[in-house]
Design a protein around this motif. Structure first.
Motif, PDB file in Angstrom:
ATOM      1  N   LEU A  12     -37.747 -15.103   0.983  1.00 50.52           N
ATOM      2  CA  LEU A  12     -38.816 -14.139   0.734  1.00 50.52           C
ATOM      3  C   LEU A  12     -38.657 -12.872   1.568  1.00 50.52           C
ATOM      4  O   LEU A  12     -38.850 -11.760   1.081  1.00 50.52           O
ATOM      5  N   TYR A  13     -38.282 -13.044   2.842  1.00 49.78           N
ATOM      6  CA  TYR A  13     -38.223 -11.905   3.756  1.00 49.78           C
ATOM      7  C   TYR A  13     -36.808 -11.358   3.958  1.00 49.78           C
ATOM      8  O   TYR A  13     -36.636 -10.332   4.613  1.00 49.78           O
ATOM      9  N   GLY A  14     -35.806 -12.053   3.440  1.00 45.53           N
ATOM     10  CA  GLY A  14     -34.431 -11.605   3.656  1.00 45.53           C
ATOM     11  C   GLY A  14     -34.006 -11.727   5.106  1.00 45.53           C
ATOM     12  O   GLY A  14     -33.371 -10.826   5.665  1.00 45.53           O
ATOM     13  N   LEU A  15     -34.344 -12.849   5.731  1.00 46.73           N
ATOM     14  CA  LEU A  15     -34.101 -13.043   7.157  1.00 46.73           C
ATOM     15  C   LEU A  15     -32.819 -13.827   7.421  1.00 46.73           C
ATOM     16  O   LEU A  15     -32.323 -14.551   6.556  1.00 46.73           O
ATOM     17  N   SER A  16     -32.321 -13.729   8.642  1.00 47.41           N
ATOM     18  CA  SER A  16     -31.265 -14.622   9.115  1.00 47.41           C
ATOM     19  C   SER A  16     -31.853 -16.006   9.323  1.00 47.41           C
ATOM     20  O   SER A  16     -33.080 -16.184   9.373  1.00 47.41           O
ATOM     21  N   ASP A  17     -30.994 -17.001   9.471  1.00 42.99           N
ATOM     22  CA  ASP A  17     -31.470 -18.361   9.739  1.00 42.99           C
ATOM     23  C   ASP A  17     -32.347 -18.391  10.991  1.00 42.99           C
ATOM     24  O   ASP A  17     -33.443 -18.957  10.998  1.00 42.99           O
ATOM     25  N   ALA A  18     -31.859 -17.777  12.060  1.00 39.15           N
ATOM     26  CA  ALA A  18     -32.588 -17.817  13.336  1.00 39.15           C
ATOM     27  C   ALA A  18     -33.940 -17.128  13.222  1.00 39.15           C
ATOM     28  O   ALA A  18     -34.960 -17.649  13.710  1.00 39.15           O
ATOM     29  N   ALA A  19     -33.965 -15.970  12.577  1.00 45.70           N
ATOM     30  CA  ALA A  19     -35.230 -15.236  12.436  1.00 45.70           C
ATOM     31  C   ALA A  19     -36.215 -15.997  11.564  1.00 45.70           C
ATOM     32  O   ALA A  19     -37.432 -15.984  11.824  1.00 45.70           O
ATOM     33  N   ALA A  20     -35.706 -16.667  10.535  1.00 46.76           N
ATOM     34  CA  ALA A  20     -36.589 -17.449   9.666  1.00 46.76           C
ATOM     35  C   ALA A  20     -37.177 -18.640  10.423  1.00 46.76           C
ATOM     36  O   ALA A  20     -38.359 -18.968  10.249  1.00 46.76           O
ATOM     37  N   TRP A  21     -36.387 -19.262  11.281  1.00 47.23           N
ATOM     38  CA  TRP A  21     -36.925 -20.383  12.063  1.00 47.23           C
ATOM     39  C   TRP A  21     -38.023 -19.915  13.012  1.00 47.23           C
ATOM     40  O   TRP A  21     -39.006 -20.634  13.241  1.00 47.23           O
ATOM     41  N   LYS A  22     -37.883 -18.727  13.579  1.00 50.88           N
ATOM     42  CA  LYS A  22     -38.917 -18.216  14.487  1.00 50.88           C
ATOM     43  C   LYS A  22     -40.224 -17.947  13.760  1.00 50.88           C
ATOM     44  O   LYS A  22     -41.272 -17.815  14.381  1.00 50.88           O
ATOM     45  N   LYS A  23     -40.184 -17.891  12.423  1.00 49.19           N
ATOM     46  CA  LYS A  23     -41.384 -17.649  11.629  1.00 49.19           C
ATOM     47  C   LYS A  23     -42.052 -18.944  11.181  1.00 49.19           C
ATOM     48  O   LYS A  23     -43.063 -18.910  10.479  1.00 49.19           O
ATOM     49  N   VAL A  24     -41.491 -20.090  11.573  1.00 49.99           N
ATOM     50  CA  VAL A  24     -42.018 -21.388  11.130  1.00 49.99           C
ATOM     51  C   VAL A  24     -42.757 -22.080  12.274  1.00 49.99           C
ATOM     52  O   VAL A  24     -42.227 -22.225  13.381  1.00 49.99           O
ATOM     53  N   GLY A  25     -43.983 -22.519  11.998  1.00 48.84           N
ATOM     54  CA  GLY A  25     -44.721 -23.407  12.886  1.00 48.84           C
ATOM     55  C   GLY A  25     -44.947 -24.719  12.161  1.00 48.84           C
ATOM     56  O   GLY A  25     -45.033 -24.748  10.928  1.00 48.84           O
ATOM     57  N   VAL A  26     -45.038 -25.813  12.901  1.00 51.07           N
ATOM     58  CA  VAL A  26     -45.230 -27.135  12.293  1.00 51.07           C
ATOM     59  C   VAL A  26     -46.388 -27.850  12.986  1.00 51.07           C
ATOM     60  O   VAL A  26     -46.395 -27.985  14.212  1.00 51.07           O
ATOM     61  N   THR A  27     -47.351 -28.306  12.189  1.00 55.09           N
ATOM     62  CA  THR A  27     -48.550 -28.975  12.706  1.00 55.09           C
ATOM     63  C   THR A  27     -48.769 -30.303  11.990  1.00 55.09           C
ATOM     64  O   THR A  27     -49.318 -30.325  10.887  1.00 55.09           O
ATOM     65  N   PRO A  28     -48.344 -31.406  12.577  1.00 58.23           N
ATOM     66  CA  PRO A  28     -48.684 -32.716  12.012  1.00 58.23           C
ATOM     67  C   PRO A  28     -50.082 -33.151  12.446  1.00 58.23           C
ATOM     68  O   PRO A  28     -50.659 -32.581  13.382  1.00 58.23           O
ATOM     69  N   MET A  29     -50.610 -34.152  11.764  1.00 60.91           N
ATOM     70  CA  MET A  29     -51.833 -34.822  12.201  1.00 60.91           C
ATOM     71  C   MET A  29     -51.389 -36.088  12.920  1.00 60.91           C
ATOM     72  O   MET A  29     -50.815 -36.990  12.299  1.00 60.91           O
ATOM     73  N   ILE A  30     -51.602 -36.135  14.230  1.00 65.42           N
ATOM     74  CA  ILE A  30     -51.111 -37.260  15.011  1.00 65.42           C
ATOM     75  C   ILE A  30     -51.873 -38.538  14.651  1.00 65.42           C
ATOM     76  O   ILE A  30     -53.046 -38.513  14.291  1.00 65.42           O
ATOM     77  N   GLY A  31     -51.155 -39.654  14.748  1.00 66.90           N
ATOM     78  CA  GLY A  31     -51.762 -40.935  14.419  1.00 66.90           C
ATOM     79  C   GLY A  31     -51.986 -41.084  12.931  1.00 66.90           C
ATOM     80  O   GLY A  31     -51.234 -40.569  12.101  1.00 66.90           O
ATOM     81  N   VAL A  32     -53.057 -41.793  12.590  1.00 69.94           N
ATOM     82  CA  VAL A  32     -53.377 -42.060  11.190  1.00 69.94           C
ATOM     83  C   VAL A  32     -53.899 -40.791  10.533  1.00 69.94           C
ATOM     84  O   VAL A  32     -54.780 -40.115  11.062  1.00 69.94           O
ATOM     85  N   ASN A  33     -53.329 -40.459   9.378  1.00 73.06           N
ATOM     86  CA  ASN A  33     -53.768 -39.304   8.599  1.00 73.06           C
ATOM     87  C   ASN A  33     -54.962 -39.690   7.735  1.00 73.06           C
ATOM     88  O   ASN A  33     -55.292 -40.865   7.579  1.00 73.06           O
ATOM     89  N   ASP A  34     -55.579 -38.690   7.113  1.00 78.20           N
ATOM     90  CA  ASP A  34     -56.703 -38.954   6.210  1.00 78.20           C
ATOM     91  C   ASP A  34     -56.287 -39.843   5.049  1.00 78.20           C
ATOM     92  O   ASP A  34     -57.105 -40.565   4.486  1.00 78.20           O
ATOM     93  N   SER A  35     -55.008 -39.772   4.689  1.00 75.45           N
ATOM     94  CA  SER A  35     -54.477 -40.597   3.598  1.00 75.45           C
ATOM     95  C   SER A  35     -54.387 -42.068   3.978  1.00 75.45           C
ATOM     96  O   SER A  35     -54.109 -42.912   3.120  1.00 75.45           O
ATOM     97  N   GLN A  36     -54.573 -42.365   5.264  1.00 75.34           N
ATOM     98  CA  GLN A  36     -54.635 -43.706   5.834  1.00 75.34           C
ATOM     99  C   GLN A  36     -53.269 -44.381   6.006  1.00 75.34           C
ATOM    100  O   GLN A  36     -52.979 -44.941   7.057  1.00 75.34           O
TER     101      GLN A  36
END
Length: 337
Positions: free
Chosen positions: A251-275
């Motif tokens: 989408l942005y025409g970025l390098s691999d490194a620059a694209a990784w700096k634009k990514v954040g990751v947020t899991p739900m720790i433990g049991v998820n709402d999906s159980q």
């Protein structure tokens, strides 16, 4: 995330959805007497490689400084500011213009960390949905940014909001105005994801912001609640991150490194709402190890209070997996960017 309700009629709400917020009757009413602005005491802007979400509607109100001291985490993402009419509100209870909790934020900054404030979430009505013009939305965002001296603002767009063209357009225009009026402000979009990447709706939210001229710091993916059945949640979070990185690179025409700096990751720790989708400590370790190899923009999780409680019970306050207090935070704190 808590549904916005009048301060005089606060009720106990448990919302069984991702990134929910819980506000207790007694807690909310007791705190209504507080919230006067206090000096920040420290400059904002320290990097936030790890920024767990904190449900600020929990009772007792979380102590950010105590959480930081116990966990080793220096930064937090504070959830959630939503609307009360077309006015910014902490879950219908406090006006952010009073800089509620600014004293605790100052302690975090004085210790070399910083905070993001997150707008939106799965419950409540985000300002771009509540207000009728982009100018109104921008004014409310701006009031919060200035009240807290923010260098980071997060916008958690999910549920109906992620597929609502009118509010997406208003928000995108408002974010451009907000950034123009607050040079250096770093904006993140937090969006639903699957192991194969952002959904079409989520990608459209990013594209709309890009087309409006918003300088997007991060796309933070909610690596949780896929409703795909039991599986290796660490591997799925890594897969989602890789797919999102590829989408942003294109989408942005970025390098691999620059694209990784634009990514954040947020899991739900433990049991998820999906159980049956459960994010264990081993998954946190795998995600942190992967993040170190690509130097992604940020790691987070939902939610710091659940990690601190280390309990079995309702998902809004417990992870429902065997753990010590702050065990997940201590794993995530090993990531430094």
């Amino acid at each position: 995330m808590g549904t916005a309700v009048p301060a005089a009629a606060l009720v106990v709400v448990e919302v069984p959805m991702r990134l929910r917020s819980f506000l207790s009757v007694l807690g909310g009413l007791a705190l209504l007497a507080t919230g006067l602005a206090t000096p920040a005491g420290a400059a904002a802007g320290s990097p936030i490689p790890v920024g767990p979400y904190v449900d600020m509607g929990a009772w007792p109100t979380p102590s950010l400084s105590a959480m930081s001291a116990a966990s080793g985490v220096k930064g937090f993402t504070l959830a959630f500011v939503n609307s009360y009419g077309c006015k910014a509100s902490w879950f219908g209870a406090y006006d952010p213009r009073t800089a509620w909790q600014k004293e605790e934020i100052a302690k975090i900054r004085n210790a070399g960390g910083d905070v993001k404030i997150s707008f939106g979430g799965a419950s409540g009505i985000e300002l771009a949905q509540a207000c009728s013009t982009a100018a109104q939305v921008a004014a409310e965002y701006d009031a919060v940014v200035k009240a807290y001296g923010l260098k980071y603002a997060d916008f958690d767009i999910e549920g109906a909001a992620v597929a609502d063209p009118a509010s997406i357009a208003r928000r995108s225009q408002a974010l451009k105005t907000l950034q123009n009026n607050n040079p250096g402000l770093k904006i993140s979009l937090t969006l639903p994801v699957l192991p194969n990447g952002l959904t079409a709706d989520g990608l459209n939210v990013v594209t709309a912001a890009k087309n409006a001229g918003v300088n997007l710091d991060l796309v933070n993916i909610m690596a949780m609640d896929y409703y795909q059945g039991a599986g290796d949640q660490g591997a799925k979070a890594i897969s989602a991150a890789k797919a999102t990185q590829a989408q942003l690179k294109s989408l942005y025409g970025l390098s691999d490194a620059a694209a990784w700096k634009k990514v954040g990751v947020t899991p739900m720790i433990g049991v998820n709402d999906s159980q049956n989708e459960i994010f264990y400590q081993k998954d946190a370790k795998a995600l942190v190890a992967f993040a170190k190899t690509v130097h992604l923009g940020m790691l987070s999780f939902w939610e710091q209070g659940r990690d601190a409680n280390a309990c079995t019970g309702a998902l809004y306050k417990c992870t429902n997996v065997p753990q010590s207090k702050y065990e997940f935070a201590k794993i995530f704190a090993g990531y430094t960017g």
